[in-house]
Motif scaffolding. Structure first.
Motif, PDB file in Angstrom:
ATOM      1  N   ALA A   1       5.934   2.397  -4.512  1.00  0.00           N
ATOM      2  CA  ALA A   1       6.391   1.866  -3.227  1.00  0.00           C
ATOM      3  C   ALA A   1       5.523   0.697  -2.782  1.00  0.00           C
ATOM      4  O   ALA A   1       6.032  -0.324  -2.291  1.00  0.00           O
ATOM      5  CB  ALA A   1       6.382   2.962  -2.173  1.00  0.00           C
ATOM      6  N   LEU A   2       4.214   0.827  -2.972  1.00  0.00           N
ATOM      7  CA  LEU A   2       3.309  -0.251  -2.584  1.00  0.00           C
ATOM      8  C   LEU A   2       3.553  -1.506  -3.413  1.00  0.00           C
ATOM      9  O   LEU A   2       3.586  -2.623  -2.883  1.00  0.00           O
ATOM     10  CB  LEU A   2       1.855   0.202  -2.735  1.00  0.00           C
ATOM     11  CG  LEU A   2       1.341   1.232  -1.733  1.00  0.00           C
ATOM     12  CD1 LEU A   2      -0.072   1.670  -2.110  1.00  0.00           C
ATOM     13  CD2 LEU A   2       1.366   0.677  -0.321  1.00  0.00           C
TER      14      LEU A   2
ATOM     15  N   SER B   1       6.321  -2.325  -4.908  1.00  0.00           N
ATOM     16  CA  SER B   1       7.620  -2.886  -4.515  1.00  0.00           C
ATOM     17  C   SER B   1       7.509  -3.697  -3.230  1.00  0.00           C
ATOM     18  O   SER B   1       8.110  -4.773  -3.099  1.00  0.00           O
ATOM     19  CB  SER B   1       8.642  -1.761  -4.344  1.00  0.00           C
ATOM     20  OG  SER B   1       8.895  -1.115  -5.586  1.00  0.00           O
ATOM     21  N   ARG B   2       6.743  -3.186  -2.281  1.00  0.00           N
ATOM     22  CA  ARG B   2       6.564  -3.917  -1.021  1.00  0.00           C
ATOM     23  C   ARG B   2       5.783  -5.209  -1.243  1.00  0.00           C
ATOM     24  O   ARG B   2       6.095  -6.244  -0.636  1.00  0.00           O
ATOM     25  CB  ARG B   2       5.852  -3.019  -0.008  1.00  0.00           C
ATOM     26  CG  ARG B   2       6.715  -1.858   0.472  1.00  0.00           C
ATOM     27  CD  ARG B   2       5.919  -0.855   1.274  1.00  0.00           C
ATOM     28  NE  ARG B   2       5.416  -1.424   2.521  1.00  0.00           N
ATOM     29  CZ  ARG B   2       4.587  -0.770   3.338  1.00  0.00           C
ATOM     30  NH1 ARG B   2       4.173   0.455   3.027  1.00  0.00           N
ATOM     31  NH2 ARG B   2       4.186  -1.344   4.456  1.00  0.00           N
ATOM     32  N   ARG B   3       4.796  -5.166  -2.112  1.00  0.00           N
ATOM     33  CA  ARG B   3       4.040  -6.389  -2.409  1.00  0.00           C
ATOM     34  C   ARG B   3       4.922  -7.407  -3.119  1.00  0.00           C
ATOM     35  O   ARG B   3       4.902  -8.613  -2.797  1.00  0.00           O
ATOM     36  CB  ARG B   3       2.818  -6.048  -3.281  1.00  0.00           C
ATOM     37  CG  ARG B   3       1.954  -7.252  -3.640  1.00  0.00           C
ATOM     38  CD  ARG B   3       1.371  -7.907  -2.438  1.00  0.00           C
ATOM     39  NE  ARG B   3       0.540  -9.052  -2.785  1.00  0.00           N
ATOM     40  CZ  ARG B   3       0.513 -10.203  -2.122  1.00  0.00           C
ATOM     41  NH1 ARG B   3       1.282 -10.369  -1.051  1.00  0.00           N
ATOM     42  NH2 ARG B   3      -0.272 -11.183  -2.511  1.00  0.00           N
TER      43      ARG B   3
ATOM     44  N   ALA C   1       8.008  -7.714  -2.779  1.00  0.00           N
ATOM     45  CA  ALA C   1       8.959  -8.208  -1.786  1.00  0.00           C
ATOM     46  C   ALA C   1       8.338  -9.207  -0.825  1.00  0.00           C
ATOM     47  O   ALA C   1       9.046  -9.785   0.007  1.00  0.00           O
ATOM     48  CB  ALA C   1       9.550  -7.046  -1.009  1.00  0.00           C
TER      49      ALA C   1
ATOM     50  N   GLU D   1       5.247  -8.667   1.125  1.00  0.00           N
ATOM     51  CA  GLU D   1       4.343  -8.218   2.180  1.00  0.00           C
ATOM     52  C   GLU D   1       2.908  -8.593   1.838  1.00  0.00           C
ATOM     53  O   GLU D   1       2.517  -8.615   0.662  1.00  0.00           O
ATOM     54  CB  GLU D   1       4.448  -6.703   2.370  1.00  0.00           C
ATOM     55  CG  GLU D   1       5.772  -6.256   2.966  1.00  0.00           C
ATOM     56  CD  GLU D   1       5.734  -4.803   3.413  1.00  0.00           C
ATOM     57  OE1 GLU D   1       4.704  -4.384   3.994  1.00  0.00           O
ATOM     58  OE2 GLU D   1       6.735  -4.095   3.194  1.00  0.00           O
TER      59      GLU D   1
ATOM     60  N   LEU E   1      -1.119  -3.388   3.092  1.00  0.00           N
ATOM     61  CA  LEU E   1      -0.717  -2.361   2.130  1.00  0.00           C
ATOM     62  C   LEU E   1      -1.930  -1.534   1.697  1.00  0.00           C
ATOM     63  O   LEU E   1      -1.818  -0.321   1.479  1.00  0.00           O
ATOM     64  CB  LEU E   1      -0.061  -3.005   0.907  1.00  0.00           C
ATOM     65  CG  LEU E   1       1.237  -3.768   1.167  1.00  0.00           C
ATOM     66  CD1 LEU E   1       1.750  -4.393  -0.126  1.00  0.00           C
ATOM     67  CD2 LEU E   1       2.303  -2.848   1.765  1.00  0.00           C
TER      68      LEU E   1
ATOM     69  N   PRO F   1       0.280  -2.753   8.765  1.00  0.00           N
ATOM     70  CA  PRO F   1       1.439  -3.655   8.651  1.00  0.00           C
ATOM     71  C   PRO F   1       1.842  -4.213  10.012  1.00  0.00           C
ATOM     72  O   PRO F   1       1.819  -3.510  11.022  1.00  0.00           O
ATOM     73  CB  PRO F   1       2.532  -2.743   8.079  1.00  0.00           C
ATOM     74  CG  PRO F   1       1.781  -1.701   7.300  1.00  0.00           C
ATOM     75  CD  PRO F   1       0.543  -1.447   8.116  1.00  0.00           C
TER      76      PRO F   1
ATOM     77  N   HIS G   1       5.776 -11.753   8.123  1.00  0.00           N
ATOM     78  CA  HIS G   1       5.191 -10.419   8.270  1.00  0.00           C
ATOM     79  C   HIS G   1       4.096 -10.326   9.318  1.00  0.00           C
ATOM     80  O   HIS G   1       3.597  -9.225   9.574  1.00  0.00           O
ATOM     81  CB  HIS G   1       4.652  -9.938   6.916  1.00  0.00           C
ATOM     82  CG  HIS G   1       5.723  -9.771   5.875  1.00  0.00           C
ATOM     83  ND1 HIS G   1       6.561  -8.679   5.848  1.00  0.00           N
ATOM     84  CD2 HIS G   1       6.116 -10.576   4.857  1.00  0.00           C
ATOM     85  CE1 HIS G   1       7.412  -8.805   4.838  1.00  0.00           C
ATOM     86  NE2 HIS G   1       7.170  -9.941   4.227  1.00  0.00           N
TER      87      HIS G   1
END
Length: 263
Positions: free
Chosen positions: A39-40, A42-44, A46, A48, A53, A68, A187
């Motif tokens: 998940a981390l 994937s967020r990076r 994307a 973020e 994170l 965040p 962000h």
């Protein structure tokens, strides 16, 4: 240290992360499980920012809590933080005490550096963003962190007693926000970036009140863009403070230093 999973590194590199191997190691360290790691990553990928994170940012030799949606302290602000700490320590050495305010504090990075390097100083902090205030209360003394709009957030008994007023107010011109990296533009809160048409709207508001809050001989330090600094310095000079500009080419930092008259 073992090499991170090459699949994670490849995902990060494909997303444009220049230091993909280092980021992979940090994300692996932050994750509590394989699912959380995925998940981390994937967020990076994307877009973020990395630091929220991880839950921390390194600033001024300290590891500070970030979450965040907050403004992530930049390395260039270490010039401001270091100068504020030096002034606080010098004031303590002369008078035995110092009152320091980290205004527009974000996560309290400047205040944390001052508290670390000048532990005898009384460090207060304030910000309008409740998410940032919650972070700041984990990085500096929580009972001295206040939520509100500039000086209105501060206890009235600090008026006329502030020896060091350190400010990293928003100073990006409104039209320039669209040109910022997506990590910041998409962000971080707009209130932490947008300084109005010329980037100096908040500087003007601070200049209008700063002299009332500074102690005799107290000093205000405020970060500015290199091209804005002369105008910012003139604002504080017009408000009755003696102003000058200090820069650090290595950090790419510019700070306006404005001092109140001595008693």
């Amino acid at each position: 240290m073992s090499e991170p999973d090459p699949r994670i590194v490849a995902r990060l590199r494909a997303a444009g992360c220049v230091f993909a191997e280092d980021e992979a190691r940090l994300l692996i360290e932050a994750a509590g499980s394989p699912a959380e790691l995925d998940a981390l990553v994937s967020r990076r990928v994307a877009g973020e920012p990395l630091e929220p994170l991880l839950g921390w940012v390194e600033f001024g030799g300290l590891r500070l809590h970030v979450a965040p949606g907050v403004f992530v302290p930049r390395r260039r602000t270490e010039l401001l933080a270091g100068r504020a700490a030096d002034l606080a320590a010098a004031t303590v050495a002369v008078s035995g005490a110092a009152v320091v305010v980290d205004l527009c504090c974000g996560v309290g990075a400047i205040g944390a550096v001052v508290a670390d390097r000048a532990p005898a100083a009384e460090v207060y902090a304030a910000d309008l963003d409740p998410v940032a205030v919650a972070c700041a209360r984990r990085n500096v003394a929580p009972d001295r962190v206040f939520e509100g709009d500039l000086f209105a957030a501060l206890p009235s008994e600090l008026r006329g007693r502030v020896d060091v007023l350190a400010v990293n107010a928003p100073y990006v011109p409104t039209e320039a926000i669209a040109l910022m990296p997506p990590e910041a533009r998409d962000h971080e809160p707009g209130m932490a970036l947008d300084g109005g048409a010329d980037g100096l709207d908040i500087h003007r508001r601070i200049a209008a009140e700063a002299a009332d809050w500074l102690a005799p001989g107290g000093t205000l330090l405020i970060e500015a863009g290199e091209e804005q600094a002369a105008v910012s310095a003139a604002l504080f000079a017009a408000a009755g403070l003696t102003s000058r500009i200090e820069s650090d080419d290595d950090l790419g930092a510019t700070v306006v230093v404005a001092s109140a008259p001595s008693a």
